[in-house]
Write an enzyme that holds these catalytic residues in place. Sequence first.
Site, PDB file in Angstrom:
ATOM      1  N   ASP A   1       0.812  -1.220   0.000  1.00 30.08           N
ATOM      2  CA  ASP A   1       0.000   0.000   0.000  1.00 30.08           C
ATOM      3  C   ASP A   1       0.846   1.270   0.000  1.00 30.08           C
ATOM      4  OD1 ASP A   1      -2.282  -1.566   0.007  1.00 30.08           O
ATOM      5  OD2 ASP A   1      -2.616  -1.399   2.167  1.00 30.08           O
TER       6      ASP A   1
ATOM      7  N   HIS B   1      23.323 -16.246   7.713  1.00 33.74           N
ATOM      8  CA  HIS B   1      23.144 -15.618   6.404  1.00 33.74           C
ATOM      9  C   HIS B   1      22.954 -14.104   6.540  1.00 33.74           C
ATOM     10  CE1 HIS B   1      20.917 -15.063   2.442  1.00 33.74           C
ATOM     11  NE2 HIS B   1      21.945 -15.778   2.069  1.00 33.74           N
TER      12      HIS B   1
ATOM     13  N   LYS C   1      23.316 -10.028   6.970  1.00 31.25           N
ATOM     14  CA  LYS C   1      24.060  -9.026   6.224  1.00 31.25           C
ATOM     15  C   LYS C   1      23.865  -7.677   6.917  1.00 31.25           C
ATOM     16  CE  LYS C   1      22.088 -11.704   2.533  1.00 31.25           C
ATOM     17  NZ  LYS C   1      23.137 -12.616   2.186  1.00 31.25           N
TER      18      LYS C   1
END
Length: 398
Positions: A152, A316, A318
Amino acid sequence: MITLIILLVLIAIVLLVILDLYMAKKYFSTHAFEQTFDQTSGDAVFYHDGEPLFDQLLMDIQQASSSIHMMFFIVKNDKIGQRILQALKAKAEQGVSVFLLTDRLGSFSFDQKVIHMLEKSGIQFYFLNKPRFPFLIYRLNMRNHRKITVIDGKIGYIGGFNIGDEYVGKNGRFGIWKDYHLRMTGQVVADLQHVFLNDLYRASGIHELQYEVFPAMEPGTLKCTTRATAGFSLESLFLQDIQQARQQITICTPYFIPSAPLLKALLEAQKRGVTIEIIIPMKADHPFVKEAGFHYLKDLIAAGCLVYRFYKGFYHSKAILIDHRRCIISTANFDKRSLFLNEEVDVAIEDAAFTAHVEEKIREHIEVSELMTDEKYKQRPFYTRPLEWIGVMFSYFL
C-alpha cells in the site's frame, strides 16, 4: 594438430569471455540503476528469525487494500512459499494490485505451472535479469539480489531473507537459519518503492501505475538512508562506512571475500584503535566461498581483529554496525559478487538505541560462535589450501 586446435578454441573462449565482461562493465557503468537517496526518516522493526518475519508479512499482505509490490532473489514453491503465494493470489482475486518479481537464475526452478496459476489470479509476475545477448556472460552473473516488499506504499520490508522453508530453519542440512530483515514505515518506504518501480520498469516496461504509489507519510523517529547499488558504487560506500569508524566496526556476512581496498581499510581501522568484529558461518552453502574467505581473514586475524564463526545453524545475516550508532541492514554480502556484479540495496539507520537493539542480538549470536584465533587458523585442514587458491582465483564469481 588436434591438441593445437583445442588449445586455440580454449584461448578464443577465454578471450570472448574477457571481452564480454569488459564491454559489459563499460556499458552498465552508465546504464545501471544506482542511487543513494537523501536521508529521510522512518520507523523499523528488526527481525532475526524467519517465522515471526513471515507471520508479520502474511498479516500485512492480508490487510493490504490497494497494492502489494514484492521482489525477492529466491522464491521457492515449498510450504512457506505456498503460504506467501496463496496469500498473494487471494489478494489479487479481491482486486488488489499485486506484482511479484524474482531473479531469473535465483528462482530458476520456479514452476511454469505456478506462474500460470499466479497470472490467472491477476498477479503480474516478471523475472528479473534474464540472461540474453549482448553481454551474455556478464548478464549470467549480474543477479538482482534485492529483497523488497512494499504494501500500500506505506509498509516496506528489506533484508537478507528469501522465501523458502530453509529460511525458517526447515532444511536439515543447515538447521537454524539466522538472517536480518527490517519492517519499515514512514517516509523511507517511498525510497524502497522507487527501487522496486525502477526494477519493475526494466523487467516489464511498465512505467506508470493506475493508483497512488507514494502516499503521504508521517516522519518517523529514525534517520534512514536507502542505498541502491548495481556493481559500481557499493565498494566506495562500504569504504566510507569503514573510514568514518572511530570505535567499533561489526560486519555480519555469510561470505567474506572483500576487495583489496576494503581489506586495507579494515586493517588501517584496526591500527587506529577501532575494534573490528567479523561474524561468518561455520557452515558453507556454496562451493569455495568458505575456503576463499580463509585467504582474506589471515591478515585480519594476525592484526588482532576478532573473527567469529557461527556454529548453531547457518548465518546468512548481512549487516554492518559502526561506532554503536550506525546500523546498516543490507541484501549485500561482504564479497566481490555483491560489490561488483549484483544489484543490491541497503538501509543505513543513524540511531544509537536502534543500533544497540541490533547489537544485542548480534551478541547472542556471537555467544554460539567460535573465535577464530591465529592458532586455529593455522590448524585448518591441509586439503583446504588448494580449494582456497581456486576460491581466490574465481572470487568475483562465487
